[in-house]
Design a protein around this motif. Structure first.
Motif, PDB file in Angstrom:
ATOM      1  N   SER A  61       0.743  -1.207  -0.223  1.00 12.36           N
ATOM      2  CA  SER A  61       0.003  -0.005   0.123  1.00 12.36           C
ATOM      3  C   SER A  61       0.903   1.145   0.216  1.00 12.36           C
ATOM      4  O   SER A  61       0.679   2.348  -0.740  1.00 12.36           O
ATOM      5  CB  SER A  61      -0.750  -0.118   1.252  1.00 12.36           C
ATOM      6  N   GLU A  62       1.935   1.401   0.950  1.00  8.73           N
ATOM      7  CA  GLU A  62       2.829   2.304   0.868  1.00  8.73           C
ATOM      8  C   GLU A  62       3.499   2.554  -0.386  1.00  8.73           C
ATOM      9  O   GLU A  62       3.638   3.995  -1.078  1.00  8.73           O
ATOM     10  CB  GLU A  62       3.881   2.310   1.954  1.00  8.73           C
ATOM     11  N   ARG A  63       3.806   1.629  -1.167  1.00 13.16           N
ATOM     12  CA  ARG A  63       4.491   1.527  -2.263  1.00 13.16           C
ATOM     13  C   ARG A  63       3.486   2.381  -3.600  1.00 13.16           C
ATOM     14  O   ARG A  63       3.947   2.874  -4.418  1.00 13.16           O
ATOM     15  CB  ARG A  63       5.333   0.335  -2.763  1.00 13.16           C
ATOM     16  N   LEU A  64       2.386   1.706  -3.361  1.00 13.84           N
ATOM     17  CA  LEU A  64       1.269   2.378  -4.356  1.00 13.84           C
ATOM     18  C   LEU A  64       1.207   3.774  -4.200  1.00 13.84           C
ATOM     19  O   LEU A  64       1.111   4.562  -5.146  1.00 13.84           O
ATOM     20  CB  LEU A  64      -0.038   1.584  -4.272  1.00 13.84           C
ATOM     21  N   LEU A  65       1.276   4.478  -2.887  1.00  9.41           N
ATOM     22  CA  LEU A  65       1.090   5.728  -2.794  1.00  9.41           C
ATOM     23  C   LEU A  65       2.507   6.542  -3.066  1.00  9.41           C
ATOM     24  O   LEU A  65       2.305   7.759  -3.700  1.00  9.41           O
ATOM     25  CB  LEU A  65       0.784   6.144  -1.151  1.00  9.41           C
ATOM     26  N   ALA A  66       3.659   5.914  -3.092  1.00  7.02           N
ATOM     27  CA  ALA A  66       4.762   6.311  -3.781  1.00  7.02           C
ATOM     28  C   ALA A  66       4.611   6.528  -5.003  1.00  7.02           C
ATOM     29  O   ALA A  66       4.802   7.574  -5.745  1.00  7.02           O
ATOM     30  CB  ALA A  66       6.141   5.595  -3.423  1.00  7.02           C
ATOM     31  N   ARG A  67       3.968   5.514  -5.933  1.00  9.08           N
ATOM     32  CA  ARG A  67       3.868   5.782  -7.326  1.00  9.08           C
ATOM     33  C   ARG A  67       2.759   6.888  -7.587  1.00  9.08           C
ATOM     34  O   ARG A  67       3.165   7.809  -8.574  1.00  9.08           O
ATOM     35  CB  ARG A  67       3.102   4.471  -8.079  1.00  9.08           C
ATOM     36  N   LEU A  68       1.959   7.102  -6.790  1.00  9.72           N
ATOM     37  CA  LEU A  68       1.054   8.157  -6.828  1.00  9.72           C
ATOM     38  C   LEU A  68       1.503   9.736  -6.827  1.00  9.72           C
ATOM     39  O   LEU A  68       1.264  10.354  -7.781  1.00  9.72           O
ATOM     40  CB  LEU A  68      -0.239   8.104  -6.040  1.00  9.72           C
ATOM     41  N   ARG A  69       2.518   9.599  -5.929  1.00  5.04           N
ATOM     42  CA  ARG A  69       3.117  11.055  -5.884  1.00  5.04           C
ATOM     43  C   ARG A  69       3.928  11.175  -7.375  1.00  5.04           C
ATOM     44  O   ARG A  69       4.044  12.385  -7.643  1.00  5.04           O
ATOM     45  CB  ARG A  69       4.081  10.893  -4.696  1.00  5.04           C
ATOM     46  N   LYS A  70       4.783  10.022  -7.759  1.00  6.36           N
ATOM     47  CA  LYS A  70       5.494  10.337  -9.030  1.00  6.36           C
ATOM     48  C   LYS A  70       4.645  10.565 -10.139  1.00  6.36           C
ATOM     49  O   LYS A  70       4.941  11.284 -10.803  1.00  6.36           O
ATOM     50  CB  LYS A  70       6.184   9.073  -9.349  1.00  6.36           C
ATOM     51  N   GLU A  71       3.318  10.170 -10.219  1.00  5.65           N
ATOM     52  CA  GLU A  71       2.553  10.234 -11.390  1.00  5.65           C
ATOM     53  C   GLU A  71       1.719  11.592 -11.305  1.00  5.65           C
ATOM     54  O   GLU A  71       0.839  11.894 -12.367  1.00  5.65           O
ATOM     55  CB  GLU A  71       1.714   9.177 -11.535  1.00  5.65           C
ATOM     56  N   ARG A  72       1.458  12.221  -9.973  1.00  8.10           N
ATOM     57  CA  ARG A  72       0.523  13.348 -10.189  1.00  8.10           C
ATOM     58  C   ARG A  72       1.423  14.657  -9.465  1.00  8.10           C
ATOM     59  O   ARG A  72       2.357  14.376  -8.655  1.00  8.10           O
ATOM     60  CB  ARG A  72      -0.547  13.190  -9.264  1.00  8.10           C
ATOM     61  N   SER A  73       1.010  15.729  -9.817  1.00 10.44           N
ATOM     62  CA  SER A  73       1.662  16.790  -9.189  1.00 10.44           C
ATOM     63  C   SER A  73       0.901  17.553  -8.144  1.00 10.44           C
ATOM     64  O   SER A  73       1.622  18.437  -7.349  1.00 10.44           O
ATOM     65  CB  SER A  73       1.766  18.121 -10.248  1.00 10.44           C
ATOM     66  N   GLU A  74      -0.208  17.265  -7.814  1.00  8.96           N
ATOM     67  CA  GLU A  74      -0.876  17.903  -6.684  1.00  8.96           C
ATOM     68  C   GLU A  74      -0.411  17.372  -5.264  1.00  8.96           C
ATOM     69  O   GLU A  74       0.032  16.246  -5.201  1.00  8.96           O
ATOM     70  CB  GLU A  74      -2.497  17.237  -6.657  1.00  8.96           C
ATOM     71  N   PRO A  75      -0.295  18.383  -4.483  1.00  7.53           N
ATOM     72  CA  PRO A  75       0.368  17.711  -3.054  1.00  7.53           C
ATOM     73  C   PRO A  75      -0.952  16.933  -2.408  1.00  7.53           C
ATOM     74  O   PRO A  75      -2.034  17.496  -2.393  1.00  7.53           O
ATOM     75  CB  PRO A  75       0.530  19.110  -2.390  1.00  7.53           C
ATOM     76  N   PHE A  76      -0.450  16.249  -1.471  1.00  6.47           N
ATOM     77  CA  PHE A  76      -1.190  15.579  -0.610  1.00  6.47           C
ATOM     78  C   PHE A  76      -0.639  14.924   0.656  1.00  6.47           C
ATOM     79  O   PHE A  76       0.794  14.749   0.553  1.00  6.47           O
ATOM     80  CB  PHE A  76      -2.196  14.489  -1.375  1.00  6.47           C
ATOM     81  N   HIS A  77      -1.247  14.511   1.726  1.00  6.97           N
ATOM     82  CA  HIS A  77      -0.576  14.038   2.704  1.00  6.97           C
ATOM     83  C   HIS A  77      -0.758  12.495   2.978  1.00  6.97           C
ATOM     84  O   HIS A  77      -2.011  11.945   2.549  1.00  6.97           O
ATOM     85  CB  HIS A  77      -1.330  14.870   4.329  1.00  6.97           C
ATOM     86  N   VAL A  78       0.260  11.897   3.442  1.00  6.86           N
ATOM     87  CA  VAL A  78       0.069  10.374   3.544  1.00  6.86           C
ATOM     88  C   VAL A  78       0.294  10.111   4.977  1.00  6.86           C
ATOM     89  O   VAL A  78       1.390  10.463   5.805  1.00  6.86           O
ATOM     90  CB  VAL A  78       1.251   9.597   2.822  1.00  6.86           C
ATOM     91  N   ALA A  79      -0.579   9.600   5.797  1.00  5.75           N
ATOM     92  CA  ALA A  79      -0.299   9.006   7.189  1.00  5.75           C
ATOM     93  C   ALA A  79       0.030   7.503   7.116  1.00  5.75           C
ATOM     94  O   ALA A  79      -0.797   6.962   6.378  1.00  5.75           O
ATOM     95  CB  ALA A  79      -1.528   9.202   8.074  1.00  5.75           C
TER      96      ALA A  79
END
Length: 327
Positions: A61-79
């Protein structure tokens, strides 16, 4: 989408956010392409907060969120969370060495230099009476490894103890139509101390989505199959601790209360949002369609006082005798 302050972080997060347990595992089969589509759709709809843990799919799950950061420019928070990798999962394991190693692993999985929000992952009750553990979290923050930290708890009593530590910014707790005890005392205390509340399992493991029946089946690796009696982790994490048949009976009564234009899931999420102490709910989402249904709840009208009273009555009759004193 509405946004609310999360503790004293300075963040404003989407009132309906994204729970990423399901895209990691223990909810039956998952498909990474479908999971990524769900994550992208959440960003499209204004979600800016994602909740995960290092044990969800052993880091998947963490690694998928890392992919999301690379694929999108919008800022978001991850807990994310730490602690459940311990085996055995005992209070003594919450040491400086172990917590530091867990944080370093999550930093690698997420591809970041600092974790946005680290949460202790439902540790044994004893941990909340160990100030040295929270001292380690303070040190990790001072070292720049963690921006903020909080706790994920099973019991109201644990949350009340945790927020005595000044560095705790958030409490994640099960809060839904079938688990209403946090609203009695905890919410007043979190508001007084400026602590955010993350409402997990808002749909009670899918019961409050209204699509499960007595004949529904679950995969062997789905916690709704193997954890009904608490075999894998705390029983309260599955169907809010209710016997499955009791939950289904309560759902049938709730169906009659769903306002026109809502689904049962949306009513359940709207109900949570009507508690101002709650920063956000974090429904689990595996597919874009789940995201769209859940996030739409943020824009629907509030429930009427009559509906709220009727929901309270259903809780009192079906759930309270079984869960209220336990969690």
């Amino acid at each position: 989408m509405e946004y609310r302050k999360l503790g004293r972080t300075g963040w404003k997060v989407s009132t309906v956010s994204f729970g990423a347990w399901a895209i990691g595992g223990t909810w039956g089969p998952v498909d990474d392409a479908e999971s990524m589509a769900a994550l992208h759709r959440a960003l499209d709809l204004g979600v800016n907060f994602f909740d995960t843990a290092d044990v969800y799919g052993d880091g998947r799950s963490e690694r998928l969120l890392a992919r999301l950061r690379k694929e999108r420019s919008e800022p978001f928070h991850v807990a994310t969370k730490a602690g459940r990798r311990l085996n055995p999962h005992v209070a003594e394991g919450y040491s400086r060495e172990n917590l530091t190693a867990f944080v370093e692993r999550s930093l690698r999985n997420l591809g970041v230099e600092a974790l946005d929000l680290l949460q202790l992952h439902c540790p044994p009750t004893q941990v909340y009476y160990m100030p040295e553990v929270f001292g380690v979290l303070d040190d990790l923050a001072a070292a720049g490894k963690v921006r903020f930290y909080g706790v994920s708890v099973e019991k109201v009593e644990e949350a009340l103890k945790a927020i005595e530590y000044p560095g705790v910014q958030s409490v994640q707790i099960i809060f839904n139509i079938f688990r209403q005890r946090p609203a009695e005392l905890l919410f007043a205390e979190t508001k007084r101390r400026g602590v955010g509340v993350l409402a997990r399992l808002p749909l009670s493991s899918g019961l409050l989505a209204g699509k499960l029946t007595a004949s529904s089946t679950f995969a062997a690796d789905d916690h709704r199959q193997f954890n009904r009696g608490g075999a894998g982790f705390d029983r309260g994490e599955t169907f809010s601790g209710l016997d499955y048949s009791v939950g289904l009976a309560a759902v049938e009564e709730l169906r009659a209360l769903v306002p026109k234009g809502h689904t049962l899931a949306q009513m359940a999420i709207t109900w949570i949002g009507m508690h101002p102490a709650v920063t956000c709910s974090i429904p689990g989402c595996k597919r874009p369609a789940h995201v769209e249904e859940n996030m739409a709840a943020a824009d629907l009208p509030l429930l009427t006082p009559a509906t709220m009273d009727a929901i309270a009555s259903i809780y009192l009759r079906h759930a309270r005798p079984l869960v209220h004193a336990r969690w």
